[in-house]
Every structure is written in structure tokens, then in C-alpha cells.
Design a protein around this motif. Sequence first.
Motif, PDB file in Angstrom:
ATOM      1  N   HIS A 241      18.050 -30.401  -9.226  1.00  0.00           N
ATOM      2  CA  HIS A 241      18.369 -31.287 -10.130  1.00  0.00           C
ATOM      3  C   HIS A 241      19.649 -30.574 -10.737  1.00  0.00           C
ATOM      4  CE1 HIS A 241      16.443 -27.930 -12.164  1.00  0.00           C
ATOM      5  NE2 HIS A 241      17.212 -28.098 -13.329  1.00  0.00           N
TER       6      HIS A 241
ATOM      7  N   LYS B 170      15.849 -36.179 -12.753  1.00  0.00           N
ATOM      8  CA  LYS B 170      14.504 -36.085 -13.247  1.00  0.00           C
ATOM      9  C   LYS B 170      13.485 -36.341 -12.218  1.00  0.00           C
ATOM     10  CE  LYS B 170      14.070 -38.382 -17.206  1.00  0.00           C
ATOM     11  NZ  LYS B 170      14.029 -39.226 -18.152  1.00  0.00           N
TER      12      LYS B 170
ATOM     13  N   TRP C  94      11.068 -33.728 -11.064  1.00  0.00           N
ATOM     14  CA  TRP C  94       9.662 -34.120 -11.108  1.00  0.00           C
ATOM     15  C   TRP C  94       8.697 -34.008  -9.679  1.00  0.00           C
ATOM     16  CZ3 TRP C  94       9.522 -39.452 -13.927  1.00  0.00           C
ATOM     17  CH2 TRP C  94       9.588 -39.215 -15.490  1.00  0.00           C
TER      18      TRP C  94
END
Length: 191
Positions: free
Chosen positions: A86, A116, A120
Motif C-alpha cells: 500500500h 486499500k 485488505w
Amino acid sequence: MPYDLREIAAISGMSGLYRLVRPAHNGVLVETLDAQGRRSVASARNKVSLLHEISIYTQDPEQTVPLTEVFDRIYQKYGQELPVTHKSDEAALSQFMGEVVPEYDRQRVYLSDIKKLVSWYGAVSSRLTYQSAEAAAGNEAAVQAEENDPTTNTLSTAGAVPDQSEAADDAAENPEAGGSKATRSRKKSEE
């Protein structure tokens, strides 16, 4: 559904991902999706977004790609180790997204969305086991069968509200528990 995302959620105001444990008095009891597995209560005021309900926009305005399918594509291409994080630069993240979902809408899927998605996927792949397509299909069929079974009560009232057969039994045993107003008023006048 290779990763079972039905109980995994992102919660507004709370960082990270959470596994839904059970309803609580003032919200929902959740467990962090990390090694510690800390439990806390997400307030009813927080917005809970289940991952299996999230989709990625495509260039066709009528079409989206469910997050479960995106996770499956990522796993098929890279396994559990991603070439980006990220914190990677914008070009690397855009290239990664283009390889996984070539048809994604570059106007509506922002860089923050891709970041994200990457974080995730890292959290989910480190804590959940990947199921083969056959096992996932079997699990999905079992879930569908349970949802369609009329004898299965998916929403529990924990006995606070009896079902109709219990209410009828109670009314037969206890004259004050059931009956119409006329029956009750007639019983009062007989007394």
C-alpha cells in the motif's frame, strides 16, 4: 468464493479489517483480523461494510467485479505475496490493478481504493485459507441450502420472541397468555 469474505468487514472509524463475531447489546462484537485477534464492540453508529458486498467499477457502467473475484484473480496470479504494498508508488499500483482487473474504470477507482485493496488482500490472505474452486462451490451450495431451508432460523431472537407454534402451545396451557379480547372480557365477567 476462494476466500470466505461473508464475515469480514471494514468498519468506519476503525482501522484494519474485522471478523464479525456476534451481535452485541449496543453494536456488534468484532475481532481484529491480525495475529492478536483482539475483540471489541463496533458501535451501532459505525458503518460496517462487508467485503463480500464490495465491487470494483469497470469501464462498463452496468458491470462491476466483486471483491471476492478480484481476490481470486490476485491469488491466481501472485499467490499470497504481492509485488506491491500500500506504500508503493502510483505507477506501480496502477500497473498492478491493470494486470489484475484490466477493465477497471480508471476514473472512478482512485489510488486510495487500490491501496486499500492491496492492504485488505494482505490481511485476508495472511489470516484466511484459500479454498479451491470446488471446495468453495461446495461451501456456497451448503450456505444456499441452509438459507433456503425453512426450518433454519437465521435470525435469532434468543428466545425473546417465541415462534408461532410455541405461542399457540402457551395459549393452550395458559388462558391469560392468548385468546381474543372477547374471550378475556368474558372470563372477567364470569369472575
